[in-house]
Motif scaffolding. Sequence first.
Motif, short mmCIF file in Angstrom:
data_model
loop_
_atom_site.label_atom_id
_atom_site.label_comp_id
_atom_site.label_asym_id
_atom_site.label_seq_id
_atom_site.Cartn_x
_atom_site.Cartn_y
_atom_site.Cartn_z
N UNK A 106 68.29 32.69 75.43
CA UNK A 106 69.30 32.62 74.38
C UNK A 106 70.70 32.82 74.97
N UNK A 107 71.63 31.99 74.55
CA UNK A 107 73.00 32.16 75.04
C UNK A 107 73.71 33.25 74.22
N UNK A 108 74.88 33.64 74.71
CA UNK A 108 75.69 34.62 73.97
C UNK A 108 75.95 34.15 72.55
N UNK A 109 76.25 32.87 72.44
CA UNK A 109 76.48 32.29 71.12
C UNK A 109 75.26 32.47 70.22
N UNK A 110 74.08 32.28 70.83
CA UNK A 110 72.83 32.45 70.10
C UNK A 110 72.66 33.91 69.65
N UNK A 111 72.94 34.85 70.52
CA UNK A 111 72.86 36.26 70.14
C UNK A 111 73.80 36.56 68.96
N UNK A 112 75.01 36.03 69.07
CA UNK A 112 75.98 36.30 68.00
C UNK A 112 75.54 35.66 66.69
N UNK A 113 74.91 34.48 66.80
CA UNK A 113 74.43 33.83 65.59
C UNK A 113 73.33 34.68 64.95
N UNK A 114 72.42 35.20 65.77
CA UNK A 114 71.34 36.04 65.23
C UNK A 114 71.94 37.24 64.49
N UNK A 115 72.86 37.92 65.14
CA UNK A 115 73.46 39.10 64.51
C UNK A 115 74.12 38.74 63.18
N UNK A 116 74.88 37.64 63.19
CA UNK A 116 75.61 37.25 61.99
C UNK A 116 74.69 36.78 60.87
N UNK A 117 73.68 35.99 61.21
CA UNK A 117 72.82 35.43 60.16
C UNK A 117 71.89 36.51 59.59
N UNK A 118 71.38 37.39 60.46
CA UNK A 118 70.53 38.48 59.95
C UNK A 118 71.35 39.31 58.95
N UNK A 119 72.60 39.60 59.32
CA UNK A 119 73.45 40.38 58.41
C UNK A 119 73.73 39.58 57.13
N UNK A 120 74.05 38.31 57.29
CA UNK A 120 74.37 37.47 56.12
C UNK A 120 73.21 37.52 55.11
N UNK A 144 58.31 38.91 71.82
CA UNK A 144 59.25 39.61 72.72
C UNK A 144 60.71 39.20 72.48
N UNK A 145 60.95 38.41 71.42
CA UNK A 145 62.32 37.95 71.19
C UNK A 145 62.86 38.46 69.85
N UNK A 146 62.32 39.57 69.39
CA UNK A 146 62.69 40.01 68.04
C UNK A 146 63.52 41.30 68.01
N UNK A 147 63.70 41.92 69.18
CA UNK A 147 64.38 43.22 69.18
C UNK A 147 65.83 43.13 68.70
N UNK A 148 66.48 42.07 69.11
CA UNK A 148 67.90 41.98 68.77
C UNK A 148 68.08 41.79 67.26
N UNK A 149 67.20 40.99 66.67
CA UNK A 149 67.27 40.79 65.22
C UNK A 149 67.00 42.13 64.51
N UNK A 150 66.05 42.88 65.03
CA UNK A 150 65.73 44.16 64.39
C UNK A 150 66.93 45.11 64.47
N UNK A 151 67.55 45.17 65.62
CA UNK A 151 68.71 46.05 65.76
C UNK A 151 69.85 45.56 64.85
N UNK A 152 70.02 44.26 64.78
CA UNK A 152 71.07 43.70 63.92
C UNK A 152 70.81 44.04 62.46
N UNK A 153 69.54 43.98 62.08
CA UNK A 153 69.18 44.30 60.70
C UNK A 153 69.54 45.75 60.37
N UNK A 154 69.18 46.64 61.27
CA UNK A 154 69.49 48.07 61.01
C UNK A 154 71.00 48.29 60.98
N UNK A 155 71.72 47.61 61.87
CA UNK A 155 73.19 47.73 61.85
C UNK A 155 73.76 47.24 60.52
N UNK A 156 73.18 46.14 60.04
CA UNK A 156 73.68 45.56 58.79
C UNK A 156 73.38 46.50 57.61
N UNK A 157 72.20 47.11 57.63
CA UNK A 157 71.84 48.01 56.52
C UNK A 157 72.80 49.20 56.48
#
Length: 876
Positions: free
Chosen positions: A289-303, A227-240
Motif C-alpha cells: 500500500x502506498x502512503x496515499x493508500x494509507x491516507x485513504x484508509x484512514x479517511x474512508x474508515x473515519x468517513x 495481515x492488512x487490517x491493523x491500520x483500519x482498526x487503529x483508524x477506526x478507534x481514532x475516529x471513534x
Amino acid sequence: MTKQPEAIYLKDYQVPAFLIDHTELRFELEASRTLVKARLTMRCNPDSHQKTRVLELQGDKALRLCRVSVNDQVLNEQDYKRHDQGLEISHVPDEFILETVVEIDPDQNTALEGLYRSDGIYCTQCEAEGFRRITFYLDRPDVMSIFSTTIEADKTAYPVMLSNGNPVAQGEADDGRHWITWEDPHPKPAYLFALVAGDLKRVEDQYTTSGGRDVALHIYAANKDLNKLDYAMQSLKNAMRWDEEVYGREYDLDIFMIVAVDFFNMGAMENKGLNVFNTSCVLASPDTTTDLGFQRVEGVVAHEYFHNWSGNRVTCRDWFQLSLKEGFTVFRDSEFSADLNSPTVKRVEDVTVLRTAQFAEDAGPMAHPILPASFIEIANFYTMTIYEKGAEVVRMIHTLLGADAFRQGSDLYFSRHDGQAVTTEDFVKAMEDASGRDLTQFRNWYHQAGTPVLAVSDEFDAASQTYRLTVAQSCPATPGQAIKAAYHIPVAIGLLDSEGEDLVLPNGKTTQVLELHDSEQTFEFTGITEKPVPSLLRGFSAPVKLHYPYTRDNLTFLMSHDSDGFNRWEAAQKLAVNILQALIEDFQHGRELVLDSQLGDAFKVVLANVDLDKAMVAKVLSLPSEAYISELSDVIDVDAIHTVRQFVRQQLALQLEAEFVASYQACTLEDIYSPDAASIARRSLRNVCLSYLMETGKQDFLELALKQFHEANNMTDSQAALYIVVHSGYQKAGEVILDQFYQRWSDEPLVVNQWLSVQASNPQAGVLTHVEALMNHEAFNMRNPNKVRSLIASFCAQNPVNFHAIDGSGYRFLADQIIVLNKLNPQIASRLVTPLTRWKRYSADRQGLMRKELQRITDSGDLSRDVFEVVSKSLA
Ligand code: 0A1
Ligand code: ZN
C-alpha cells in the motif's frame, strides 16, 4: 429502451402514505436462486394527506414474486398489479402485516446493487435504491423501520453470516446448512440495510466509549488479507475517539463491523453497524500500500464511521438531500485527517481535487446545486459537487459561525433530529438557531450551481492612510439557471507590509473574515502607512475562483512571507500557472519556449529552507496538473498544455539539479516504514526530486530510480520509481521493471491495480494499443469496478494526450467500453462518461469527435437510466 426515463423533482415530494414499523427478513442463500421472505408490519401514515388505500411498493423487474399476503390472506393476481418498477396492492387496511416471498439471482447481478455474489461472497449494496432489488419495499429514506434479519446458507461455504445490529439467535439446519438472526434496535431506512455471507476471517479489538459502553470491533476480510487490517482498526478507534471529543458523538451499538470486498462500485458504505468496504479503502500494509493508500484508509474508515451520526441517526428525508449527510460527513472526515496529520497539507489536497474535478463539473452539462431540484437517476448524483462542494459549504458555515457556535449548532441539529429523516434546511436552521446568525442569503449556496468568481481590486490612499479592497462577485450560467443571486461569501484575508509581516486588522487579529453579500462591496482599512500586499482567501475560505492582479514579484514575496500556509502554496501555484499560461500562448503562436529563472529561483529558496514541512515543499514543487491547467483554460489545448508543462519540468530539472540531488539525499530512507505525517512528507519530497531528476535524461538518475525500485522497503517508493521510469519514456527499462513488478505482485489484486494504472496513465505515444492489450490480460476483469477504474478510467482521465488523440481513437475506445458496461454495470458505465461530457471545452475538431461518440452511445440502444441521463444532458 422502450420509454425515455423521466426526471423526478424535489418540488413533488410527499410524505409516505404508509409506514413500516418492523421489517423481518429471511434470506435462504442459494447460488442462482436465493429466496427472500419479508414480513412487514405496516400502517397508514397519520401525517399523510393522501388517505389512499392503494399500497405502492418498489421492486425491481428482476424480482420473481412467489407469494404475497396481507394479514395472512394470500392475494390472487387480481388483488395486485405487478409492473416493471414494483407492486401495487389495492385496498389495504389501516394496519396490516404484508408478507412476500421473492426469488432473486445474486450470481446474475453484475450491477453490484442489491444482493450480489462475487469471489464467493454474498454482499449487499442498498444505497441509494438497491433494496428494491432484494424485495418489494417502501424504498425511500424517510421510511424507517426496525429490522430483524435471518440468514440461512451452506455452513462450509458461508461460515460467516452478518447483518446489521446484534446477533440474537443461531442454529443448524438440514443439508449442512446453518442460520443466524440479527436484530438492529435502531429504526433505519432500507438503504442502510446490509447482509454479508462468506468464508471470511476477522481481526478483533475493543473500544470503550466515553459513556462506558464496551464495543466489540470486528474487521472481516479474506484469510490472505488478515495481515492488512491493523491500520483500519487503529483508524477506526481514532475516529471513534475524535467524534466523542470534537462532536460529542458516541457509538450506539455493542458491535461495529467492517467487511472488505473486492467487487464494489464505490469506496465504502455506512450500513448501520456493518460497514461494507471496497478492499482498496480498508486493506493496508507497507509492502502493498502506498502512503496515499494509507491516507485513504484512514479517511474512508473515519468517513463511514462518522456517518453513524451524520447519516444514520439523522438521515435524509429524500435523495435530493444527499449532501446533508455527504457534505457534512466529508467536512467531518477532512477535519479529522487534518487534526491527525498536517492541516495545511490536507487543505491543499482537498482544494486541489475541488478545483480540478468539482470546478470542472460545475462548468459542465451535469452542473447541479448541492441541493439538486431534479434528477433522472440518483446514482449519478454521488458527485464531487454533493460531496466536496457540499463539504465546502459546511466549512463556510463553520468559518462564519466560529468553532464554538458551530459545535452548538451541530449539537442542536443532532438532538433536535435524532431518529429523523430531515433536510439541508433543517441543518441550516439548527445552525442559525444555535448561533443567532442569519443565514438567509447563505442558502443560495444550496440552490445555485456554478463556481462564483471574485474579481478583487485595491487602492491605497497614502494621504488618508486608507487601503480599500473592492470585491465583485459573479457566477456563470449553468443548465437551467441563467441568472444567479449574490452569494454570502466568507473571504478570509491578511495584509502584509513590505517586510512580509502581517498587519493587525480591525478585528485585532492578523486574519479577518470579510463577509461579502453584495455583487460589489468595498472594505476599508485605515491607519495603513504603506501599500500592503493582500493575502486573499486564506485557507481557501470559499469555493470560488478569485482574481487579483498579482505581479510575479508579489507572488514570490507571498511564497516566502505569507503566514497562511495554504496561501504560501497558493502563491506558488499562481506563479506557476501564470508562467505556464504565458508559455502555452508562446507555443500556440509558434514562438520559441524560454523559461526565465524566476520560478526556479523561487523553488530554490523553498528547497533551501530546512524549516519548512517537507510535505509542503513537495506540494510547492509539484507544478499544477494538466487537469488543473485545463480547467483554467478557455479552450483546452491538450498538446500545448502537456508539451509546455513537460518543458518547464525539464528546465527546472536542469536549473536545480544539484538542489534536487541534495534534497533527495537529505530525505533519508527509513529502516521501518511508518505512515506518519513526517515520514510521508520525506517520501513525497524524495520522489518529487527523483521525478525532476529523471527529466534531465541523465543515465545516472535512471540508475538511481532503478536502485530505488529494487531496494525500496515499501510500496510508496517502489511504485513511485516504477511510475517515474515508465512515464519518462525509458521504454526498455520500463518494460523490464513492469514485468518484475507484476511477477512479484500478481497475487495482490490491489497492487496489480496500480500496475494497470501506471501503464494506462503513461503519456508516451501509442499507449492505447497497450491498454487494449491489457484488457485481455489475466489481471483484467470487466466485472470488477476496481479493474475498470485502474485501466479504463486511468487512461481516459489521467492520460490526456493519449485519450484526446486527434484521430479520435481514445474517444472511440471509451465509447466502446461504455456500451459494454451499460449492460453489465450502469453505475460504472455512467461514471466513465465524464471525460466526454466536457466536450464543449475543446477545439472544434475534438468537439466533433467527442460528440460523435456520445451520439454513438445513444444510438447503441437500451441505455440504462444512469448512462441515458449523463449522455442526454451532455448532448442537450
Ligand atoms: N454513502 C457512501 C457512498 C456510497 C454511495 C452509493 C453506493 O452504491 C451505489 C455505495 C456507497 C459513502 O458516502 O461512503
Ligand atoms: Zn459518505
